[in-house]
Design a protein around this motif. Structure first.
Motif, PDB file in Angstrom:
ATOM      1  N   THR A   1      -3.401   4.405 -14.744  1.00 33.33           N
ATOM      2  CA  THR A   1      -3.488   3.229 -15.624  1.00 33.33           C
ATOM      3  C   THR A   1      -2.441   3.344 -16.731  1.00 33.33           C
ATOM      4  OG1 THR A   1      -5.181   4.331 -16.930  1.00 33.33           O
ATOM      5  CG2 THR A   1      -5.961   2.787 -15.255  1.00 33.33           C
ATOM      6  N   TYR A   2      -1.907   2.203 -17.141  1.00 33.54           N
ATOM      7  CA  TYR A   2      -0.884   2.159 -18.187  1.00 33.54           C
ATOM      8  C   TYR A   2      -1.327   1.146 -19.236  1.00 33.54           C
ATOM      9  CZ  TYR A   2       1.884   4.648 -14.764  1.00 33.54           C
ATOM     10  OH  TYR A   2       2.315   5.590 -13.859  1.00 33.54           O
ATOM     11  N   PRO A   3      -1.724   1.624 -20.417  1.00 33.18           N
ATOM     12  CA  PRO A   3      -2.104   0.682 -21.475  1.00 33.18           C
ATOM     13  C   PRO A   3      -0.903  -0.173 -21.861  1.00 33.18           C
ATOM     14  CG  PRO A   3      -2.645   2.950 -22.086  1.00 33.18           C
ATOM     15  CD  PRO A   3      -1.805   3.025 -20.853  1.00 33.18           C
ATOM     16  N   ALA A   4      -1.142  -1.447 -22.130  1.00 30.92           N
ATOM     17  CA  ALA A   4      -0.010  -2.339 -22.423  1.00 30.92           C
ATOM     18  C   ALA A   4      -0.416  -3.411 -23.424  1.00 30.92           C
ATOM     19  CB  ALA A   4       0.461  -3.004 -21.135  1.00 30.92           C
ATOM     20  N   ASP A   5       0.404  -3.582 -24.474  1.00 30.77           N
ATOM     21  CA  ASP A   5       0.199  -4.714 -25.388  1.00 30.77           C
ATOM     22  C   ASP A   5       0.794  -5.981 -24.787  1.00 30.77           C
ATOM     23  OD1 ASP A   5      -1.039  -3.240 -27.612  1.00 30.77           O
ATOM     24  OD2 ASP A   5       0.871  -2.172 -27.581  1.00 30.77           O
ATOM     25  N   ALA A   6       1.774  -5.797 -23.902  1.00 33.59           N
ATOM     26  CA  ALA A   6       2.323  -6.942 -23.159  1.00 33.59           C
ATOM     27  C   ALA A   6       2.836  -6.448 -21.816  1.00 33.59           C
ATOM     28  CB  ALA A   6       3.452  -7.600 -23.940  1.00 33.59           C
ATOM     29  N   VAL A   7       2.667  -7.281 -20.801  1.00 31.87           N
ATOM     30  CA  VAL A   7       3.138  -6.941 -19.457  1.00 31.87           C
ATOM     31  C   VAL A   7       4.128  -8.022 -19.026  1.00 31.87           C
ATOM     32  CG1 VAL A   7       2.475  -6.572 -17.046  1.00 31.87           C
ATOM     33  CG2 VAL A   7       0.910  -5.908 -18.888  1.00 31.87           C
ATOM     34  N   MET A   8       5.307  -7.593 -18.566  1.00 33.48           N
ATOM     35  CA  MET A   8       6.271  -8.550 -18.005  1.00 33.48           C
ATOM     36  C   MET A   8       6.332  -8.314 -16.500  1.00 33.48           C
ATOM     37  SD  MET A   8       8.482 -10.973 -18.108  1.00 33.48           S
ATOM     38  CE  MET A   8       8.932 -11.291 -19.816  1.00 33.48           C
ATOM     39  N   TRP A   9       6.028  -9.352 -15.730  1.00 34.53           N
ATOM     40  CA  TRP A   9       6.065  -9.240 -14.268  1.00 34.53           C
ATOM     41  C   TRP A   9       7.445  -9.689 -13.792  1.00 34.53           C
ATOM     42  CZ3 TRP A   9       2.384  -7.084 -11.220  1.00 34.53           C
ATOM     43  CH2 TRP A   9       2.571  -7.197  -9.831  1.00 34.53           C
ATOM     44  N   ALA A  10       8.219  -8.742 -13.268  1.00 32.65           N
ATOM     45  CA  ALA A  10       9.593  -9.070 -12.827  1.00 32.65           C
ATOM     46  C   ALA A  10       9.816  -8.455 -11.450  1.00 32.65           C
ATOM     47  CB  ALA A  10      10.587  -8.520 -13.838  1.00 32.65           C
ATOM     48  N   ALA A  11       8.843  -8.682 -10.559  1.00 33.42           N
ATOM     49  CA  ALA A  11       8.844  -7.911  -9.307  1.00 33.42           C
ATOM     50  C   ALA A  11       9.159  -8.722  -8.060  1.00 33.42           C
ATOM     51  CB  ALA A  11       7.486  -7.226  -9.150  1.00 33.42           C
ATOM     52  N   GLY A  12      10.042  -9.654  -8.162  1.00 34.70           N
ATOM     53  CA  GLY A  12      10.415 -10.359  -6.920  1.00 34.70           C
ATOM     54  C   GLY A  12      10.414 -11.854  -7.092  1.00 34.70           C
ATOM     55  N   LEU A  13      10.977 -12.546  -6.130  1.00 32.28           N
ATOM     56  CA  LEU A  13      11.162 -13.996  -6.260  1.00 32.28           C
ATOM     57  C   LEU A  13      10.779 -14.712  -4.976  1.00 32.28           C
ATOM     58  CD1 LEU A  13      12.685 -14.934  -8.960  1.00 32.28           C
ATOM     59  CD2 LEU A  13      14.324 -15.906  -7.386  1.00 32.28           C
ATOM     60  N   THR A  14      10.192 -15.906  -5.100  1.00 29.65           N
ATOM     61  CA  THR A  14       9.992 -16.783  -3.933  1.00 29.65           C
ATOM     62  C   THR A  14      10.552 -18.162  -4.298  1.00 29.65           C
ATOM     63  OG1 THR A  14       7.854 -17.503  -4.756  1.00 29.65           O
ATOM     64  CG2 THR A  14       7.826 -15.692  -3.195  1.00 29.65           C
TER      65      THR A  14
ATOM     66  N   ASN B   1       7.290   4.765  -7.193  1.00 28.67           N
ATOM     67  CA  ASN B   1       6.091   4.868  -6.337  1.00 28.67           C
ATOM     68  C   ASN B   1       4.858   4.381  -7.081  1.00 28.67           C
ATOM     69  OD1 ASN B   1       7.137   6.007  -3.883  1.00 28.67           O
ATOM     70  ND2 ASN B   1       7.565   7.851  -5.094  1.00 28.67           N
ATOM     71  N   ALA B   2       5.017   3.418  -7.935  1.00 29.43           N
ATOM     72  CA  ALA B   2       3.893   2.913  -8.739  1.00 29.43           C
ATOM     73  C   ALA B   2       3.620   1.462  -8.345  1.00 29.43           C
ATOM     74  CB  ALA B   2       4.226   3.020 -10.217  1.00 29.43           C
ATOM     75  N   LYS B   3       2.855   1.297  -7.291  1.00 30.00           N
ATOM     76  CA  LYS B   3       2.548  -0.061  -6.810  1.00 30.00           C
ATOM     77  C   LYS B   3       1.402  -0.626  -7.641  1.00 30.00           C
ATOM     78  CE  LYS B   3       1.507  -2.545  -2.509  1.00 30.00           C
ATOM     79  NZ  LYS B   3       1.139  -3.693  -3.259  1.00 30.00           N
ATOM     80  N   VAL B   4       1.667  -1.684  -8.357  1.00 27.03           N
ATOM     81  CA  VAL B   4       0.632  -2.233  -9.244  1.00 27.03           C
ATOM     82  C   VAL B   4      -0.436  -2.941  -8.406  1.00 27.03           C
ATOM     83  CG1 VAL B   4       0.191  -3.920 -11.072  1.00 27.03           C
ATOM     84  CG2 VAL B   4       2.195  -2.416 -11.204  1.00 27.03           C
ATOM     85  N   SER B   5      -1.712  -2.572  -8.658  1.00 26.19           N
ATOM     86  CA  SER B   5      -2.808  -3.185  -7.897  1.00 26.19           C
ATOM     87  C   SER B   5      -3.526  -4.252  -8.712  1.00 26.19           C
ATOM     88  CB  SER B   5      -3.806  -2.113  -7.440  1.00 26.19           C
ATOM     89  OG  SER B   5      -4.252  -1.384  -8.561  1.00 26.19           O
TER      90      SER B   5
ATOM     91  N   ASP C   1       4.006 -13.036  -7.450  1.00 25.63           N
ATOM     92  CA  ASP C   1       3.017 -12.023  -7.884  1.00 25.63           C
ATOM     93  C   ASP C   1       2.341 -11.339  -6.693  1.00 25.63           C
ATOM     94  OD1 ASP C   1       1.098 -13.779  -6.968  1.00 25.63           O
ATOM     95  OD2 ASP C   1       0.288 -14.248  -8.945  1.00 25.63           O
ATOM     96  N   PHE C   2       2.725 -11.715  -5.487  1.00 26.42           N
ATOM     97  CA  PHE C   2       2.196 -11.127  -4.236  1.00 26.42           C
ATOM     98  C   PHE C   2       0.663 -11.110  -4.228  1.00 26.42           C
ATOM     99  CE2 PHE C   2       6.186  -8.862  -5.399  1.00 26.42           C
ATOM    100  CZ  PHE C   2       7.008  -9.438  -4.446  1.00 26.42           C
ATOM    101  N   GLY C   3       0.059 -12.069  -4.910  1.00 22.86           N
ATOM    102  CA  GLY C   3      -1.411 -12.167  -4.938  1.00 22.86           C
ATOM    103  C   GLY C   3      -2.081 -11.067  -5.755  1.00 22.86           C
ATOM    104  N   THR C   4      -1.320 -10.358  -6.574  1.00 24.04           N
ATOM    105  CA  THR C   4      -1.901  -9.253  -7.364  1.00 24.04           C
ATOM    106  C   THR C   4      -2.872  -9.805  -8.411  1.00 24.04           C
ATOM    107  OG1 THR C   4       0.258  -8.195  -7.127  1.00 24.04           O
ATOM    108  CG2 THR C   4      -1.295  -7.169  -8.663  1.00 24.04           C
ATOM    109  N   PRO C   5      -4.115  -9.314  -8.422  1.00 22.82           N
ATOM    110  CA  PRO C   5      -5.098  -9.852  -9.369  1.00 22.82           C
ATOM    111  C   PRO C   5      -4.662  -9.673 -10.828  1.00 22.82           C
ATOM    112  CG  PRO C   5      -6.153  -8.364  -7.779  1.00 22.82           C
ATOM    113  CD  PRO C   5      -4.680  -8.262  -7.559  1.00 22.82           C
ATOM    114  N   GLY C   6      -4.877 -10.704 -11.609  1.00 19.88           N
ATOM    115  CA  GLY C   6      -4.660 -10.614 -13.055  1.00 19.88           C
ATOM    116  C   GLY C   6      -3.260 -10.943 -13.534  1.00 19.88           C
ATOM    117  N   VAL C   7      -2.305 -11.090 -12.610  1.00 21.31           N
ATOM    118  CA  VAL C   7      -0.922 -11.341 -13.059  1.00 21.31           C
ATOM    119  C   VAL C   7      -0.835 -12.689 -13.776  1.00 21.31           C
ATOM    120  CG1 VAL C   7       1.476 -11.643 -12.322  1.00 21.31           C
ATOM    121  CG2 VAL C   7       0.067  -9.890 -11.253  1.00 21.31           C
ATOM    122  N   LYS C   8      -1.406 -13.720 -13.158  1.00 20.53           N
ATOM    123  CA  LYS C   8      -1.313 -15.065 -13.763  1.00 20.53           C
ATOM    124  C   LYS C   8      -1.959 -15.084 -15.147  1.00 20.53           C
ATOM    125  CE  LYS C   8      -0.944 -18.070  -9.771  1.00 20.53           C
ATOM    126  NZ  LYS C   8      -1.050 -17.046  -8.707  1.00 20.53           N
ATOM    127  N   GLU C   9      -3.092 -14.371 -15.282  1.00 18.67           N
ATOM    128  CA  GLU C   9      -3.858 -14.426 -16.529  1.00 18.67           C
ATOM    129  C   GLU C   9      -3.256 -13.540 -17.620  1.00 18.67           C
ATOM    130  OE1 GLU C   9      -5.036 -13.675 -13.572  1.00 18.67           O
ATOM    131  OE2 GLU C   9      -6.454 -15.242 -13.030  1.00 18.67           O
TER     132      GLU C   9
END
Ligand SMILES: Cc1cc2nc3c(=O)[nH]c(=O)nc-3n(C[C@H](O)[C@H](O)[C@H](O)COP(=O)(O)OP(=O)(O)OC[C@H]3O[C@@H](n4cnc5c(N)ncnc54)[C@H](O)[C@@H]3O)c2cc1C
Length: 424
Positions: A256-269, A238-242, A123-131
């Motif tokens: 801003t993008y309203p979302a009923d669900a968000v899937m984070w699929a932006a990389g792997l560690t 060019n839409a870097k999620v903050s 999640d590259f430390g992006t706020p709110g991803v875990k929650e």
């Protein structure tokens, strides 16, 4: 040294399970596979499980059954660390479904050990991803997303307001999931012959880079983009999620993008546990650095494969990417190389063969590149090639007879349209 050296394989995913079957079939080693869950699911299908476009029952295999069938031991437990000096792996205390500890911490001795614990979404430390966002790291993630997807679709049908799904990341996982969700939408239409005005689902893919599938082949990218467009899937580059908030995704540019669900699929560690396992050399993506025989750089009797390993081929500048194709080739190599090494041989170095990249976009077909040459395949041929990786996996894991039966059963089951799985 005896002929029955103990080999511990940590993690029964795409790489670990194939290795366990390969090593055990020789009968000369005492092979134990460890996994925190009791059944193997082939990870490259997780996006289909999440969308419900394929039934998990055909793709899940019990480790306990397989162990008896293929001649290795299976130990269910959560790997905590490797005691290199004591030559043992420590598993955490085992808890039951009520989270009560039912068995104490255990230690498993080994002469050789292979780390195949995989990777997790970064999640590259992006706020709110875990929650607020889903990810696709395991079967439980896919099940949780599917349940929420079904609820969203039923609500959309009842209210006439389309559900909004935002997918962050335009790699294979993001684009394939988007196409499968569009396919899954069909099950919720009230009448046949619907058109775009009936849409129950809006899908947006956000990509931080200037183009989709960063680092991918340009021709393939164009093909994928055209097909996503035909499926009515919006792609924003060019839409870097903050930040991800409840019901909303924010980008660094202020959109801003309203979302009923968000899937984070932006990389792997590498899996978080890897850095605490022992004193291994790690790369900047949290993976264990290995040499060209897949041995860790600090201990030649401890190996790493798959998404947990960081292998930079002699002619390359960067480590190999995390794919099932590579995990499987490494498992096949190590099944031979480890046996040779145990019996005093000097195995040749691992050589990766790039078989290409295929993207399966459900109703919009399969497209990709075969081999390292620059030509695009699509249609039925591409679909067959896409399935070949899983077919090979089924063969390796189940053996030729059972593997063929499983493949035939799989082919007999429709994986599209009415076969939609709507529950956990
Ligand atoms: C949606 C999706 C689609 C994909 N599509 C493709 C594709 O088309 N082609 C391709 O080549 N690759 C694809 N991949 C990538 C591929 O799935 C991985 O690269 C591959 O599974 C890595 O194999 P592995 O054996 O290293 O790890 P995994 O398959 O992730 O297995 C790791 C295992 O370790 C276990 N484990 C983890 N931590 C612990 C612990 N602490 N204790 C005990 N057990 C533990 C897990 O339960 C799991 O069984 C896709 C991935 C995803 C998510």
């Amino acid at each position: 040294m005896t002929d029955r050296q103990r080999v511990l394989i940590l993690g029964g995913g795409s790489g670990g399970l194939e290795l366990a079957c390969g090593l055990a079939s020789g009968g000369r080693l005492d092979v134990t596979l460890v996994d925190r869950v009791g059944a193997h699911v082939w990870k490259p299908r997780l996006h289909e499980f999440a969308a419900g476009t394929v039934d998990t029952s055909l793709s899940e295999i019990s480790f306990y059954t397989l162990a008896a069938l293929r001649g290795f031991r299976f130990e269910q437990g959560d790997v905590a660390r490797i005691d290199r000096a004591g030559r043992r792996v420590v598993l955490r205390a085992f808890s039951d479904v009520k989270h009560e500890a039912v068995a104490p911490e255990r230690a498993l001795p080994f002469e050789r050990c292979v780390v195949a614990l995989g990777g997790v979404t970064a999640d590259f430390g992006t706020p709110g991803v875990k929650e607020h966002a889903y990810s696709l790291d395991g079967r439980a993630d896919a099940d949780a997303f599917r349940q929420s997807f079904v609820a969203m679709m039923l609500k959309a049908r009842a209210t006439g307001e389309p559900a909004r799904i935002v997918i962050v990341g335009s790699g294979a996982t993001g684009t394939e999931l988007a196409a499968n969700l569009r396919e899954a939408e069909h099950a919720f239409f009230e009448r046949k012959g619907h058109d775009d005005r009936d849409r129950l689902l809006r899908i947006t893919i956000l990509e931080a880079a200037p183009e989709i599938m960063p680092g991918g082949d340009a021709k393939l990218r164009t093909q994928v983009l055209q097909r996503l467009d035909a499926l009515g899937i919006d792609v924003v580059t060019n839409a870097k999620v903050s930040a991800v908030e409840a019901g909303l995704v924010r980008t660094a540019s202020g959109a801003t993008y309203p979302a009923d669900a968000v899937m984070w699929a932006a990389g792997l560690t590498g899996a978080p546990v890897l850095k605490d396992l022992a004193d291994f050399e790690m790369d900047r993506k949290g993976r264990i650095v290995v040499d060209d025989r897949l041995r860790t750089t600090v201990d030649p009797l401890v190996y790493a494969i798959g998404d947990a390993a960081s292998l930079t081929p002699a002619d390359a500048k960067a480590p190999l990417p995390p794919t099932a194709q590579i995990a499987s080739q490494e498992a096949r190599y190590l099944a031979k190389a480890l046996s040779e090494a145990v019996h005093g041989g000097e195995p040749a170095a691992f050589a990766y063969r790039n078989k290409g990249q295929l993207i399966s976009l459900a109703g919009a077909g399969t497209v990709g590149i075969l081999g390292s040459r620059d030509f695009i395949v699509n249609g039925r041929f591409a679909k067959a090639a896409y399935s070949a990786l899983e077919r090979e996996h089924q063969w390796t894991v189940l053996g030729p007879v059972r593997g063929t039966v499983a493949i035939l059963a799989d082919l007999a089951m429709p994986t599209r349209g009415p076969a939609l799985k709507l529950h956990g």
